[in-house]
Design a protein around this motif. Sequence first.
Motif, PDB file in Angstrom:
ATOM      1  N   GLU A   1       9.719  -2.662  12.737  1.00  0.00           N
ATOM      2  CA  GLU A   1      10.363  -1.343  12.690  1.00  0.00           C
ATOM      3  C   GLU A   1      10.730  -0.828  14.075  1.00  0.00           C
ATOM      4  O   GLU A   1      11.496   0.114  14.194  1.00  0.00           O
ATOM      5  CB  GLU A   1       9.429  -0.334  12.004  1.00  0.00           C
ATOM      6  N   GLY A   2      10.166  -1.417  15.091  1.00  0.00           N
ATOM      7  CA  GLY A   2      10.501  -0.903  16.418  1.00  0.00           C
ATOM      8  C   GLY A   2       9.760  -1.677  17.483  1.00  0.00           C
ATOM      9  O   GLY A   2       8.991  -2.593  17.185  1.00  0.00           O
ATOM     10  N   VAL A   3      10.001  -1.308  18.755  1.00  0.00           N
ATOM     11  CA  VAL A   3       9.360  -2.059  19.827  1.00  0.00           C
ATOM     12  C   VAL A   3       8.089  -1.383  20.326  1.00  0.00           C
ATOM     13  O   VAL A   3       7.318  -1.979  21.054  1.00  0.00           O
ATOM     14  CB  VAL A   3      10.307  -2.294  21.010  1.00  0.00           C
ATOM     15  N   SER A   4       7.893  -0.121  19.958  1.00  0.00           N
ATOM     16  CA  SER A   4       6.626   0.504  20.337  1.00  0.00           C
ATOM     17  C   SER A   4       6.158   1.385  19.185  1.00  0.00           C
ATOM     18  O   SER A   4       6.975   1.808  18.363  1.00  0.00           O
ATOM     19  CB  SER A   4       6.798   1.344  21.601  1.00  0.00           C
ATOM     20  N   ILE A   5       4.873   1.675  19.165  1.00  0.00           N
ATOM     21  CA  ILE A   5       4.400   2.459  18.024  1.00  0.00           C
ATOM     22  C   ILE A   5       4.943   3.882  18.079  1.00  0.00           C
ATOM     23  O   ILE A   5       5.142   4.502  17.055  1.00  0.00           O
ATOM     24  CB  ILE A   5       2.856   2.474  17.892  1.00  0.00           C
ATOM     25  N   GLU A   6       5.198   4.379  19.283  1.00  0.00           N
ATOM     26  CA  GLU A   6       5.771   5.721  19.382  1.00  0.00           C
ATOM     27  C   GLU A   6       7.124   5.757  18.658  1.00  0.00           C
ATOM     28  O   GLU A   6       7.414   6.674  17.904  1.00  0.00           O
ATOM     29  CB  GLU A   6       5.983   6.137  20.844  1.00  0.00           C
ATOM     30  N   GLN A   7       7.898   4.689  18.911  1.00  0.00           N
ATOM     31  CA  GLN A   7       9.227   4.650  18.299  1.00  0.00           C
ATOM     32  C   GLN A   7       9.111   4.591  16.769  1.00  0.00           C
ATOM     33  O   GLN A   7       9.817   5.291  16.050  1.00  0.00           O
ATOM     34  CB  GLN A   7       9.960   3.413  18.830  1.00  0.00           C
TER      35      GLN A   7
ATOM     36  N   ALA B   1       2.900 -15.218  19.937  1.00  0.00           N
ATOM     37  CA  ALA B   1       3.821 -15.228  18.806  1.00  0.00           C
ATOM     38  C   ALA B   1       3.925 -13.861  18.141  1.00  0.00           C
ATOM     39  O   ALA B   1       4.616 -13.705  17.150  1.00  0.00           O
ATOM     40  CB  ALA B   1       3.361 -16.263  17.793  1.00  0.00           C
ATOM     41  N   LEU B   2       3.238 -12.878  18.698  1.00  0.00           N
ATOM     42  CA  LEU B   2       3.272 -11.544  18.081  1.00  0.00           C
ATOM     43  C   LEU B   2       4.552 -10.824  18.481  1.00  0.00           C
ATOM     44  O   LEU B   2       5.101 -11.064  19.559  1.00  0.00           O
ATOM     45  CB  LEU B   2       2.074 -10.722  18.565  1.00  0.00           C
ATOM     46  N   PRO B   3       5.027  -9.916  17.667  1.00  0.00           N
ATOM     47  CA  PRO B   3       6.189  -9.125  18.064  1.00  0.00           C
ATOM     48  C   PRO B   3       5.820  -8.186  19.209  1.00  0.00           C
ATOM     49  O   PRO B   3       4.637  -7.894  19.416  1.00  0.00           O
ATOM     50  CB  PRO B   3       6.542  -8.352  16.797  1.00  0.00           C
ATOM     51  N   PRO B   4       6.819  -7.702  19.968  1.00  0.00           N
ATOM     52  CA  PRO B   4       6.518  -6.888  21.165  1.00  0.00           C
ATOM     53  C   PRO B   4       5.614  -5.708  20.852  1.00  0.00           C
ATOM     54  O   PRO B   4       4.725  -5.392  21.651  1.00  0.00           O
ATOM     55  CB  PRO B   4       7.899  -6.407  21.617  1.00  0.00           C
ATOM     56  N   LEU B   5       5.811  -5.081  19.706  1.00  0.00           N
ATOM     57  CA  LEU B   5       4.986  -3.909  19.392  1.00  0.00           C
ATOM     58  C   LEU B   5       3.512  -4.275  19.327  1.00  0.00           C
ATOM     59  O   LEU B   5       2.656  -3.605  19.915  1.00  0.00           O
ATOM     60  CB  LEU B   5       5.433  -3.309  18.054  1.00  0.00           C
ATOM     61  N   ALA B   6       3.213  -5.382  18.636  1.00  0.00           N
ATOM     62  CA  ALA B   6       1.813  -5.764  18.476  1.00  0.00           C
ATOM     63  C   ALA B   6       1.213  -6.138  19.828  1.00  0.00           C
ATOM     64  O   ALA B   6       0.066  -5.782  20.147  1.00  0.00           O
ATOM     65  CB  ALA B   6       1.712  -6.923  17.508  1.00  0.00           C
ATOM     66  N   ARG B   7       2.021  -6.827  20.642  1.00  0.00           N
ATOM     67  CA  ARG B   7       1.497  -7.183  21.965  1.00  0.00           C
ATOM     68  C   ARG B   7       1.232  -5.923  22.791  1.00  0.00           C
ATOM     69  O   ARG B   7       0.229  -5.813  23.473  1.00  0.00           O
ATOM     70  CB  ARG B   7       2.513  -8.090  22.679  1.00  0.00           C
ATOM     71  N   ASP B   8       2.162  -4.981  22.676  1.00  0.00           N
ATOM     72  CA  ASP B   8       2.021  -3.728  23.417  1.00  0.00           C
ATOM     73  C   ASP B   8       0.737  -3.005  22.993  1.00  0.00           C
ATOM     74  O   ASP B   8      -0.019  -2.506  23.826  1.00  0.00           O
ATOM     75  CB  ASP B   8       3.256  -2.877  23.124  1.00  0.00           C
ATOM     76  N   VAL B   9       0.470  -3.009  21.687  1.00  0.00           N
ATOM     77  CA  VAL B   9      -0.745  -2.352  21.193  1.00  0.00           C
ATOM     78  C   VAL B   9      -1.971  -3.029  21.790  1.00  0.00           C
ATOM     79  O   VAL B   9      -2.889  -2.370  22.299  1.00  0.00           O
ATOM     80  CB  VAL B   9      -0.791  -2.390  19.648  1.00  0.00           C
ATOM     81  N   HIS B  10      -1.979  -4.370  21.750  1.00  0.00           N
ATOM     82  CA  HIS B  10      -3.144  -5.079  22.302  1.00  0.00           C
ATOM     83  C   HIS B  10      -3.281  -4.815  23.803  1.00  0.00           C
ATOM     84  O   HIS B  10      -4.393  -4.638  24.296  1.00  0.00           O
ATOM     85  CB  HIS B  10      -3.026  -6.573  22.020  1.00  0.00           C
ATOM     86  N   ASP B  11      -2.151  -4.766  24.513  1.00  0.00           N
ATOM     87  CA  ASP B  11      -2.230  -4.502  25.953  1.00  0.00           C
ATOM     88  C   ASP B  11      -2.799  -3.110  26.218  1.00  0.00           C
ATOM     89  O   ASP B  11      -3.633  -2.930  27.102  1.00  0.00           O
ATOM     90  CB  ASP B  11      -0.826  -4.561  26.572  1.00  0.00           C
TER      91      ASP B  11
ATOM     92  N   ARG C   1      -5.635   7.471  26.784  1.00  0.00           N
ATOM     93  CA  ARG C   1      -4.401   6.809  26.332  1.00  0.00           C
ATOM     94  C   ARG C   1      -4.710   5.840  25.193  1.00  0.00           C
ATOM     95  O   ARG C   1      -3.911   5.658  24.272  1.00  0.00           O
ATOM     96  CB  ARG C   1      -3.758   6.076  27.501  1.00  0.00           C
ATOM     97  N   CYS C   2      -5.896   5.182  25.273  1.00  0.00           N
ATOM     98  CA  CYS C   2      -6.299   4.317  24.154  1.00  0.00           C
ATOM     99  C   CYS C   2      -6.473   5.167  22.905  1.00  0.00           C
ATOM    100  O   CYS C   2      -6.071   4.783  21.808  1.00  0.00           O
ATOM    101  CB  CYS C   2      -7.616   3.615  24.444  1.00  0.00           C
ATOM    102  N   SER C   3      -7.081   6.345  23.100  1.00  0.00           N
ATOM    103  CA  SER C   3      -7.316   7.225  21.959  1.00  0.00           C
ATOM    104  C   SER C   3      -5.981   7.602  21.309  1.00  0.00           C
ATOM    105  O   SER C   3      -5.840   7.602  20.089  1.00  0.00           O
ATOM    106  CB  SER C   3      -8.076   8.457  22.432  1.00  0.00           C
ATOM    107  N   ASP C   4      -4.966   7.868  22.152  1.00  0.00           N
ATOM    108  CA  ASP C   4      -3.644   8.191  21.598  1.00  0.00           C
ATOM    109  C   ASP C   4      -3.136   7.051  20.715  1.00  0.00           C
ATOM    110  O   ASP C   4      -2.654   7.272  19.603  1.00  0.00           O
ATOM    111  CB  ASP C   4      -2.639   8.416  22.731  1.00  0.00           C
ATOM    112  N   VAL C   5      -3.268   5.827  21.240  1.00  0.00           N
ATOM    113  CA  VAL C   5      -2.782   4.658  20.492  1.00  0.00           C
ATOM    114  C   VAL C   5      -3.540   4.554  19.170  1.00  0.00           C
ATOM    115  O   VAL C   5      -2.949   4.332  18.103  1.00  0.00           O
ATOM    116  CB  VAL C   5      -2.985   3.371  21.323  1.00  0.00           C
TER     117      VAL C   5
END
Lengths: 370, 927
Positions: free
Chosen positions: B585-591, B494-504, B533-537
């Motif tokens: 606010e967006g679909v990825s944290i970068e965005q 039920a999370l928005p795509p951004l949150a799922r992306d972060v968890h992935d 890459r995790c560190s970047d996130v």
Amino acid sequence: MSDLLRAPAEIKYAEELDWLESIDDNPKPFSWRLSPKMVRLFILGSERSDGLDRDIAQKWYGDRSFVERSIVTLASDRGLLLIGDPGTGKSWLAELLSAAISRNSTLVVQGTAGTTEDHIKYSWNVSMVIAKGQSRESMIPSPIMTAMETGAIGRFEELTRSTSDVQDALISILSEKYISVPELDSDSIVFAKPGFSVIATANSRDRGVNDLSSALKRRFNFVRIPVVTNKKSETEIVRFRTEELLRRHQIELDVPPTLLDVLLQSFADLRATAAAAGSDDEKLESALSTAEQIGVLEDAILHSNFFGERALTAHTLASSLVGSLARREPEDLAILNKYLHGVVEPRSKAEGGSWPEFLEGGRDAIATLS
Amino acid sequence: MSGAPEETFGELRGQLQEAATAFADGPDALEGILLGLVDDVDRAVREPLEIFPVCHHSPASAIAMARRLREKQPKVVYLELCEDMAPLLTELRNCRLPVAVQSFASEVDGFPAEWSPLSVVAPITEASAEYQAIAYALDTPGVDLVLVDRSSDHVFQWDARAGYDAGPAGPDAPPPEEEAALHGDAVGVEIGDLRPRFAELEEHLLRHGKVRHWSEWWHQYVELPLGDSDHDTYRQVMLLIGSLFRRLAPGDPHRVRVDEDRERYMWTRMREHLAATGTDPEDCLYVCGAFHAASRVEEFGVAGSDTFEITPRSATTWLHGLIPSSHAAIEAQFGLASGSVSIAATLWAKNLRRTRVKPFVLAGQAGTKKPRPAKTTAAPVPDLPASDKLTGFLQQPPVLDRLDEAELLGWSVEIVRAARRNGYLASTADAIAVFETSILLAGMRDRARPTPYDFQDAAVTCIEKDSVPGRRDVRRLVEIMMGGDRVGQVGYEALPPLARDVHDRLAPLNLKLQQRGVQRALLDIASRPELERCSDVLWMLRHLMPGGAARTVMGERKLGERPIQESWDLALGTHQRALIELGYEGVSIEQVLEQRLRRTAYGPQATAATVLEAVEDATLYLRSRRLADELGNRALEVLSAERTVDGAPEVLRRVRRLLAYYRTSEPVLPPWIEAFTKAGYAHYCTLLPTAFTDEDATVRQVAAMLGFLFSMENLALSLGCDRTQLELALAQSHPQEPSRTALLWAAQVHLGHLTREDLRAKCDELLGNPLVVPAYPRYLSGFVQALEPVPGLTDFVVEAVSNAFGRLPDPVLLPWLPTLITTLRADGAELAPLLIREAGRIFPGRLATLDQWVPPWKAQPVPDAGPPAPSEGGGCVLLAAHPASCDALAGLLGCDGTWETAAPDPSGAALVGRHPDTAVALEALLV
């Protein structure tokens, strides 16, 4: 009018108590004169919905759950310890409770640094001991022992002012409910009758002076009485006590509601200042309790009545406020001065009313004291 | 259907009429109110579309709802909930309740900008009638769930900003806990808000009910009596209560208007739906708050008038999601007593066991037991005409719940154990006392059985002493024991795509980040490069989310550095709401980060310093040269438009850092930074004369400008700037104030317009003039600041400070010392080490040498020998004596020059001739 300067509650409200006792058909614990519900009614006053034939005035103002918890504690096995800041009405509640429950609120031990175990248990009439030897006749029972013998409520005021060893004398009284008198060969134990309990009061500002032992704490239920900060209840209390005072002194004097507002507001402001203060030097020594407000008003009323124009003015109120609250020189005076100039002066310009006169009175009083 | 014959309430009306006559001596307002109540109930009961009145967080409502749904099996359920939240409800099955459905809009269009972001939340708990309705409708084939309340947009359209004041907290209210802030500052909407609208009525009810707060009153006087009642009784009583509060609510006219508009809205929507689908109203169920069920608006009912026009939504774009909620958050948001929602949840569980009602649960609902395979649902029970249940209910004595001794004993023992764990000296004797006191208290309050609230009072009386030994007091312990706070969780699906992306993307860390609490992540990037890459996130999350969500324990990210090892404290589960709101606010944290950086850079408040910070962040977190270049150009624009020098120190610091980074990592400098340097040089040269005299500009800012000009000079000149501009700017500067004058002198020394001796003489002059001495410390402050643009003057600053200590009178020196210390502390992170190092070099290191030590500036200057007199020939004599190498070189270069004859006097050799001893001794040694 009674010829006593200050009649205890059971005498003052004797007629009301008699009446309540006559209509009380609820179950009463032990030897209580009134049932718990009637005790509550006596203290908190009646409502129309109680369906009584007469009105019972409210005598103590505060959260009803405090009263209920206190009554229930007295009906249980434990003593009651009322704890709170000075002037929050602890002793008055204790007096009302013992007057309602056992019709005797005078079995009081006052805790001081000089209180000894004898004051709590018993002492001897020395001349009788010399004449007749040690016997029950030559023994002088303490108020607590008397309460035990009669199944009444004993009161211990300012428990934390007395030293720890003296306090601990209460432990056996509260748990075993008897006092043994080893000096006597026979009849050497005084047992408590049903209905006996102890109401102690302690000042939370004295914390740390003579802390209660854990053993004693266990035997008391603590009911903490907070300072009344609700403006509505505070107005009620001040009005109630002032009326009583005017009646007692047979003074016919009007307390204008605007002046009452000025008094309450100024206390509220000073409390806010105290709450925001960083150190003890920045706040008044006084606890700024409701009792102190009543004291200020009483002082102003008496002054106006005997020295003034028999009318209470804001000027007199301000001088008695400064006179009562300025205890330390120069700290308290500095705080009051700051308050008058920082808070009262802008307010008197903005709101007018009694404030300009109040400001003037305050300034005069500070000028006299400094 | 539950239709009622004409005279259903005839008898009750008669009784009430008699009562009104008896109490008010004749027909008047009282009669109007009393009969009006019955009319309201009658009207709602007669409505062909069955109205089901509910109250929020009421287990009795939930039980009645579950029963009714099984009996009636409606085909359409209309629910009082914002209509735009509908698509999300099916996601509830992926969450652990309580969660809140949220509508969110960060970019507002049609509302004042200061309202942004707009947020509406509707919390949903398991023990609520609305959840029963949702679960039934979503999991039963062929059943429609239609949300009919105004949209989130209308919530704000109708909002007069009158304030959603939850009322002041009571004196005993515990301090707000972290969980209570789970909803942030969202506006709460709730199904079935049922509470007296004017304070006197509530006070009256509390006083006579001998209870302390509204939740307790409701529990005692509605919840318990209605617990086992049949559907008709439940419905009529709830309608009556709704009508009572409505009729006795003079209230705020705006609030009344909003309530009525909502009712018009809901009925208009329902009629639209009925007309569009052709559903029979008798197959529908309308679930709404009891307050709205007793509505008297024209549009009420299937046959109501269609006079209400629904205003269009504003152009604001709304996004929807689920956020975690908690009992404490719900209590805080809706002004309920602390612990009341938890007590409702416990009561719901208990009622389910007692009544054996089977609740509806969404298939796959997280946090619940797997439901047993559903038996075939019994056929709907046909409705009988409703009879008057009110008369009986109002006349029956209060229901006295039996004393459940075992339960109370259990509570008493449990609270003593909990108290002991929390540092109280509680014992079995206390358990006995609590048990006894609870019963006594309940007796005093006319209850046969202690309520949880009585028990709480008893526990406080018997266990609480003069101080609280641990973190929680007894009141809070009882709340926890009675069910405690429950914090919901939004499931992964039920999370928005951004949150799922972060968890992935954080999965390689092997942590259960969905769980609440802080978890430590150790990233050994040197040995596991994939963790970079995790560190970047994580760095991006740290930048975007509130403080505690991702906190570095070890590791830092700086321009030009690569991470080796990092250690993090992560609390993404605890801050799930913040992560979900990022998802709007967006679909990825970068965005999202890019958008935020752009927003900062293009915002009206942007300064050159903030834009440069955005450039730095874009390079650090996004490694995006494209964005950095774009923002860099923006920085250039902003700088040219600036007319103050407030940001000069920050600009200098950041440009230096970026320049150093680009010089080491890029083959050529990006064009924007070259342009920035050029523009900055010209910009600060222009502003310099004004800044020197402007009272608003601080010395530090002027020093930073000079710092920019001097340290970027080489680059700027190479790009075509003209040094004359700087010299002219300095020549135009005529500061009055001592510290700026000192700064100007330092700048002149740097440019060679003033020698050190001149400077020293000026200082001596100042110290020698008794009229100027008091101002000397201010000159010193200027010199200290001058270390930034002219670090070469450090030794002079040490000298000046030493002179000040040596020669200034105490009354001048001592007041200045705090200023010196605070200057060095505040701005001197770079200046202090310089000064200290220089002082260490000048002053003697040992005490013993102090006596003979003479400060270098006081030492007799070594008489300058001056340049050697140009002698005829000079060094040429040697060349002429040994011409071979010159000749060879000339030959190679193809020159054939001739040797001039040198002067004959052999200058150096004359001395040797006069004092031959050394040469003789040397000869003897060599031989």
